[in-house]
Design an enzyme around this catalytic site. Structure first.
Site, PDB file in Angstrom:
ATOM      1  N   ASP A  30       0.850  -1.195   0.000  1.00 11.32           N
ATOM      2  CA  ASP A  30       0.000   0.000   0.000  1.00 11.32           C
ATOM      3  C   ASP A  30       0.887   1.247   0.000  1.00 11.32           C
ATOM      4  O   ASP A  30       1.881   1.319   0.731  1.00 11.32           O
ATOM      5  CB  ASP A  30      -0.909  -0.019   1.236  1.00 11.32           C
ATOM      6  CG  ASP A  30      -2.050   0.975   1.123  1.00 11.32           C
ATOM      7  OD1 ASP A  30      -3.216   0.532   1.025  1.00 11.32           O
ATOM      8  OD2 ASP A  30      -1.781   2.189   1.145  1.00 11.32           O
ATOM      9  N   GLY A  37     -15.401   2.881   4.015  1.00  9.52           N
ATOM     10  CA  GLY A  37     -14.139   3.589   3.796  1.00  9.52           C
ATOM     11  C   GLY A  37     -13.461   3.241   2.486  1.00  9.52           C
ATOM     12  O   GLY A  37     -12.257   3.448   2.328  1.00  9.52           O
ATOM     13  N   GLN A  38     -14.236   2.713   1.518  1.00 12.42           N
ATOM     14  CA  GLN A  38     -13.627   2.352   0.237  1.00 12.42           C
ATOM     15  C   GLN A  38     -13.343   3.610  -0.581  1.00 12.42           C
ATOM     16  O   GLN A  38     -14.226   4.466  -0.751  1.00 12.42           O
ATOM     17  CB  GLN A  38     -14.565   1.422  -0.554  1.00 12.42           C
ATOM     18  CG  GLN A  38     -13.933   0.899  -1.839  1.00 12.42           C
ATOM     19  CD  GLN A  38     -14.808  -0.107  -2.578  1.00 12.42           C
ATOM     20  OE1 GLN A  38     -15.973  -0.333  -2.218  1.00 12.42           O
ATOM     21  NE2 GLN A  38     -14.255  -0.705  -3.615  1.00 12.42           N
ATOM     22  N   HIS A  58     -10.450  -5.072  -3.422  1.00 12.24           N
ATOM     23  CA  HIS A  58      -9.127  -5.345  -2.849  1.00 12.24           C
ATOM     24  C   HIS A  58      -9.277  -5.775  -1.398  1.00 12.24           C
ATOM     25  O   HIS A  58     -10.200  -5.373  -0.702  1.00 12.24           O
ATOM     26  CB  HIS A  58      -8.202  -4.132  -2.956  1.00 12.24           C
ATOM     27  CG  HIS A  58      -8.785  -2.860  -2.413  1.00 12.24           C
ATOM     28  ND1 HIS A  58      -9.678  -2.100  -3.122  1.00 12.24           N
ATOM     29  CD2 HIS A  58      -8.596  -2.213  -1.240  1.00 12.24           C
ATOM     30  CE1 HIS A  58     -10.022  -1.036  -2.417  1.00 12.24           C
ATOM     31  NE2 HIS A  58      -9.374  -1.085  -1.248  1.00 12.24           N
TER      32      HIS A  58
HETATM   33  P1  DGP Z   1      -9.617   1.567   0.370  1.00 14.00           P
HETATM   34  O1  DGP Z   1      -9.707   2.794   1.243  1.00 14.00           O
HETATM   35  O2  DGP Z   1     -10.056   0.309   1.064  1.00 14.00           O
HETATM   36  O3  DGP Z   1     -10.291   1.769  -0.974  1.00 14.00           O
HETATM   37  O4  DGP Z   1      -8.076   1.349   0.112  1.00 14.00           O
HETATM   38  C1  DGP Z   1      -7.383   1.877  -0.961  1.00 14.00           C
HETATM   39  C2  DGP Z   1      -5.921   1.778  -0.632  1.00 14.00           C
HETATM   40  O5  DGP Z   1      -5.189   1.939  -1.817  1.00 14.00           O
HETATM   41  C3  DGP Z   1      -5.419   2.852   0.336  1.00 14.00           C
HETATM   42  O6  DGP Z   1      -4.961   2.219   1.528  1.00 14.00           O
HETATM   43  C4  DGP Z   1      -4.284   3.530  -0.391  1.00 14.00           C
HETATM   44  C5  DGP Z   1      -3.983   2.587  -1.537  1.00 14.00           C
HETATM   45  N1  DGP Z   1      -3.582   3.242  -2.762  1.00 14.00           N
HETATM   46  C6  DGP Z   1      -4.227   4.244  -3.407  1.00 14.00           C
HETATM   47  N2  DGP Z   1      -3.571   4.585  -4.528  1.00 14.00           N
HETATM   48  C7  DGP Z   1      -2.495   3.752  -4.601  1.00 14.00           C
HETATM   49  C8  DGP Z   1      -1.437   3.627  -5.543  1.00 14.00           C
HETATM   50  O7  DGP Z   1      -1.336   4.303  -6.552  1.00 14.00           O
HETATM   51  N3  DGP Z   1      -0.501   2.649  -5.270  1.00 14.00           N
HETATM   52  C9  DGP Z   1      -0.580   1.858  -4.167  1.00 14.00           C
HETATM   53  N4  DGP Z   1       0.385   0.952  -4.002  1.00 14.00           N
HETATM   54  N5  DGP Z   1      -1.569   1.961  -3.264  1.00 14.00           N
HETATM   55  C10 DGP Z   1      -2.511   2.896  -3.489  1.00 14.00           C
END
Ligand code: DGP
Length: 114
Positions: free
Chosen positions: A30, A93-94, A100
């Site tokens: 993340d 919180g999505q 994912h």
């Molecule tokens: P959610 O809030 O459950 O939709 O989680 C989305 C997650 O995705 C958040 O923890 C941050 C991560 N994230 C967002 N953009 C990127 C990205 O460009 N690369 C990576 N590795 N993670 C990302």
């Protein structure tokens, strides 16, 4: 389904720190880690949210959970423990609308979640 940041990671048009990949899944760290280990496990097939999974996706969802279990072992958090989280829609919180599973570990998590 609209293109998302995760579909761009799947097609490798933007970079990610990929820790696992097979025919069906991709897992990467993340970008905004909430724990020492914070890995996102996603299906390559785009599904917007948990609300849109179907009976035919049950094997895929099982593969996501099994991948999380293996990654927990690989990253040394099997014994200390970890949390798997699927956030769904606003109250969940999505923020990225490509299904994912968060694998979080390496510290203690409180319950109930905030
Ligand atoms: P959610 O809030 O459950 O939709 O989680 C989305 C997650 O995705 C958040 O923890 C941050 C991560 N994230 C967002 N953009 C990127 C990205 O460009 N690369 C990576 N590795 N993670 C990302």
């Amino acid at each position: 389904m609209a293109e998302t940041i995760f579909s761009k990671i799947v097609d490798k048009s933007i970079p990610a720190n990929i820790v696992f990949e097979d025919e069906y899944l991709l897992a990467f760290t993340d970008v905004n880690p909430q724990a020492p280990v914070h890995i996102l496990i996603i299906p390559k097939k785009p599904i917007e949210s948990l609300n849109l999974i179907e009976e035919d996706d049950s094997t895929l969802i099982g593969k996501m959970v099994l991948a999380a279990k293996r990654l927990a072992c690989d990253f040394g958090i099997s014994e200390s423990g970890y949390r798997l989280v699927f956030n769904c829609n606003r109250d969940g919180g999505q923020t990225v609308f490509h299904l994912h599973c968060h694998l979080l570990g390496g510290r203690n998590f409180s319950w109930p979640p905030g």
